[in-house]
Motif scaffolding. Structure first.
Motif, PDB file in Angstrom:
ATOM      1  N   GLY A 189       7.062  -3.430  -2.645  1.00 37.63           N
ATOM      2  CA  GLY A 189       7.200  -3.034  -1.252  1.00 37.63           C
ATOM      3  C   GLY A 189       6.277  -1.884  -0.888  1.00 37.63           C
ATOM      4  O   GLY A 189       5.651  -1.888   0.182  1.00 37.63           O
TER       5      GLY A 189
ATOM      6  N   LEU B 278       1.653  -1.661  11.290  1.00 34.83           N
ATOM      7  CA  LEU B 278       1.205  -2.543  10.218  1.00 34.83           C
ATOM      8  C   LEU B 278      -0.040  -3.269  10.691  1.00 34.83           C
ATOM      9  O   LEU B 278      -0.057  -3.852  11.782  1.00 34.83           O
TER      10      LEU B 278
ATOM     11  N   TRP C 192      11.255  -4.784  -0.433  1.00 36.90           N
ATOM     12  CA  TRP C 192      11.871  -3.467  -0.318  1.00 36.90           C
ATOM     13  C   TRP C 192      13.398  -3.572  -0.245  1.00 36.90           C
ATOM     14  O   TRP C 192      14.109  -2.873  -0.975  1.00 36.90           O
TER      15      TRP C 192
ATOM     16  N   THR D  12       7.475 -13.303  -1.845  1.00 38.71           N
ATOM     17  CA  THR D  12       6.564 -12.337  -1.220  1.00 38.71           C
ATOM     18  C   THR D  12       5.120 -12.805  -1.335  1.00 38.71           C
ATOM     19  O   THR D  12       4.335 -12.699  -0.378  1.00 38.71           O
TER      20      THR D  12
ATOM     21  N   THR E 199       2.601  -3.206  -0.874  1.00 41.70           N
ATOM     22  CA  THR E 199       2.352  -4.071   0.276  1.00 41.70           C
ATOM     23  C   THR E 199       2.227  -3.248   1.553  1.00 41.70           C
ATOM     24  O   THR E 199       1.323  -3.464   2.368  1.00 41.70           O
ATOM     25  N   GLY E 200       3.118  -2.276   1.746  1.00 41.51           N
ATOM     26  CA  GLY E 200       3.026  -1.423   2.925  1.00 41.51           C
ATOM     27  C   GLY E 200       1.753  -0.599   2.946  1.00 41.51           C
ATOM     28  O   GLY E 200       1.124  -0.422   3.997  1.00 41.51           O
TER      29      GLY E 200
ATOM     30  N   THR F 158      -1.038  -1.101   6.199  1.00 43.99           N
ATOM     31  CA  THR F 158      -0.812  -0.126   7.251  1.00 43.99           C
ATOM     32  C   THR F 158      -2.141   0.299   7.856  1.00 43.99           C
ATOM     33  O   THR F 158      -3.178   0.285   7.184  1.00 43.99           O
TER      34      THR F 158
ATOM     35  N   SER G 239       5.790  -8.283   8.971  1.00 45.88           N
ATOM     36  CA  SER G 239       6.953  -7.419   8.763  1.00 45.88           C
ATOM     37  C   SER G 239       7.853  -7.939   7.647  1.00 45.88           C
ATOM     38  O   SER G 239       8.347  -7.167   6.816  1.00 45.88           O
TER      39      SER G 239
ATOM     40  N   ALA H 174      -3.156  -6.856  -1.262  1.00 43.22           N
ATOM     41  CA  ALA H 174      -1.706  -7.076  -1.319  1.00 43.22           C
ATOM     42  C   ALA H 174      -1.379  -8.331  -2.123  1.00 43.22           C
ATOM     43  O   ALA H 174      -0.478  -8.328  -2.977  1.00 43.22           O
TER      44      ALA H 174
ATOM     45  N   PHE I  90       3.900   5.180   2.010  1.00 43.80           N
ATOM     46  CA  PHE I  90       3.969   4.033   1.105  1.00 43.80           C
ATOM     47  C   PHE I  90       3.352   4.367  -0.256  1.00 43.80           C
ATOM     48  O   PHE I  90       3.804   3.886  -1.300  1.00 43.80           O
TER      49      PHE I  90
ATOM     50  N   LEU J 271       6.807  -7.237   4.048  1.00 47.93           N
ATOM     51  CA  LEU J 271       7.098  -5.869   3.624  1.00 47.93           C
ATOM     52  C   LEU J 271       8.588  -5.659   3.388  1.00 47.93           C
ATOM     53  O   LEU J 271       8.993  -4.979   2.441  1.00 47.93           O
TER      54      LEU J 271
END
Length: 459
Positions: A113, A70, A11, A38, A116-117, A121, A4, A80, A130, A7
């Motif tokens: 962001g 996620l 963002w 990140t 990555t999402g 997901t 979490s 990612a 995303f 992400l």
């Protein structure tokens, strides 16, 4: 927890930095620091997935189906990690050269962001959300610089990709209509009992949407204008990070959600990839401008990914993952190096050129080797001949580009911070060399990612 936070960090910070003046050096370096953090979080997450298998969390404590699911498996964390690395290199390049527009750092973080999402997901609709977040940031970034070429590139990129997004949304709606779910693993199970014609139509919609993002033939018409018209940093972002949406989407949706349809059209996918491979290589040879040649090279290089996807199986899917990673690193290095000069940069560009051509010890040799291995496993002589021809053509056009950029071209006015820029491109080149000299981590991660895509694999 890390899933979490990885992400949330880009963002939340991106939403703040968009309101600040990104032309200030401190704001740019803050964006670089957030991207580095990140990347570190994703590296830890990758180690956890390697050690303990995939991870899943529903944000906010909501029940599945309500909150954002996620799901981190090896394929997702590899893409990612790769994409954030590309964004980190491109943003550092732009900070060193001097950021021209205030929103650039914030937009890159929002793009990080979104990507990555998207890669982490486990739900098709959240993938679309995303997906749109990442593409919205990309539309604005394409106009970065404000010149006529950049604005033209942004218009073309936005128009074509909005059409691709619309087709993708129609396919999402069709998926829910015939399966009653949007969880990726559940879709794959229920699609087996769906009417074959409906399933094939939905799969075709997803294929077109992802092919547009990749710039595969015949969906390539936008790519030369956009890549050649963008600034070096933005071209690196588009080719090394945003294009990963297409490669990841084909790998995630094909074997996982539409395995029967993928087997049905496997030969056609190989042919389409072969056409893209040869078309891009021939046009790259014919172009006299370095940026245009790199753009057409991008069309040809993603053809290898499609060929490997069509071959399928553990070997083919592993080759597709390896080549996606290597191609993203190659394009990032080449686009960043093409705009500056100096002995270090010439050497870095040469490493990228050799990698594209598949010459050892660069990482491209590992990618080509995996492709040849896939051809040998399936016993396809035409495929081996195709790969040989493609490698030969890529060696020709990369040599031509090197001549134009570093042998015959007059030295332009140097950038604001020439030595740091040259050191940055050298660092990316060393990474490409390291992946070729010590390919075991890349091969192991790609093999694990491919295993997770095969029918019957654990989520």
């Amino acid at each position: 927890m890390i899933l979490s936070v990885a992400l949330l960090v880009p963002w939340a910070t991106g939403a703040v930095l968009v309101a600040l003046d990104g032309r200030r050096r401190a704001v740019g370096w803050l964006a670089v620091a957030v991207l580095a953090a990140t990347f570190a979080l994703l590296a830890v997450l990758t180690a956890q997935v390697l050690a303990g298998g995939s991870q899943e969390v529903v944000t906010g404590g909501w029940p599945p189906g309500v909150g954002i699911v996620l799901h981190a498996d090896m394929l997702g964390v590899v893409f990612a990690l790769l994409s954030v690395l590309v964004l980190l290199a491109a943003t550092t390049h732009e900070v060193l050269a001097g950021i021209e527009e205030r929103v650039f750092p914030g937009l890159v973080l929002l793009l990080a962001g979104g990507l990555t999402g998207l890669f982490l997901t486990g739900d098709v609709f959240n993938f679309y959300v995303f997906f749109e977040l990442a593409m919205t940031a990309s539309y604005v970034l394409t106009a970065y610089g404000g010149g006529r070429r950049q604005l033209r590139a942004a218009m073309v990129f936005t128009a074509v990709n909005l059409l691709g997004s619309f087709i993708f949304l129609l396919s999402v709606a069709g998926t829910y209509r015939v399966t009653g779910t949007l969880a990726m693993l559940d879709v794959g199970e229920r699609m087996a009992v769906v009417d074959p014609n409906a399933a094939l139509l939905i799969a075709t919609g997803f294929f077109i949407a992802f092919s547009v993002k990749l710039g595969l033939f015949p969906f390539h018409f936008w790519l030369p204008t956009v890549y050649a018209g963008s600034s070096p940093a933005v071209a690196a972002i588009l080719s090394g990070a945003v294009a990963n949406i297409g490669a990841y989407g084909l790998l995630r949706f094909g074997p996982t959600m539409f395995p029967a349809q993928l087997r049905l059209v496997g030969a056609a996918i190989v042919v389409l990839g072969a056409v893209s491979l040869i078309y891009g290589a021939v046009l790259a040879v014919a172009r006299g401008d370095v940026a245009e040649s790199l753009a057409y090279s991008a069309i040809g290089q993603v053809g290898y990914v499609l060929v490997a996807l069509g071959v399928g199986g553990p070997v083919g899917l592993t080759a597709a993952v390896v080549y996606s990673v290597v191609n993203a690193l190659n394009k990032t290095l080449l686009f960043l190096a093409a705009g500056i000069r100096g002995p270090l940069v010439a050497g870095a560009f040469a490493v990228g050129a050799l990698s594209v051509a598949g010459v050892p010890p660069a990482a491209g040799f590992v990618g080509k080797l995996e492709m040849f291995r896939a051809g040998i496993v399936v016993g396809s002589v035409p495929l081996i001949v195709l790969l040989t021809l493609g490698s030969g053509l890529s060696l020709v056009y990369m040599f031509q580009m090197y001549q134009r950029a570093f042998w015959r071209a007059p030295a332009p006015a140097g950038p604001a911070s020439p030595l740091p820029l040259r050191l940055l491109t050298t660092a990316v080149a060393l990474l490409v060399l390291a992946a070729g000299v010590w390919p075991e981590p890349l091969l192991a991660a790609s093999g694990r990612a491919a295993e997770g895509l095969l029918p019957g694999a654990a989520g």
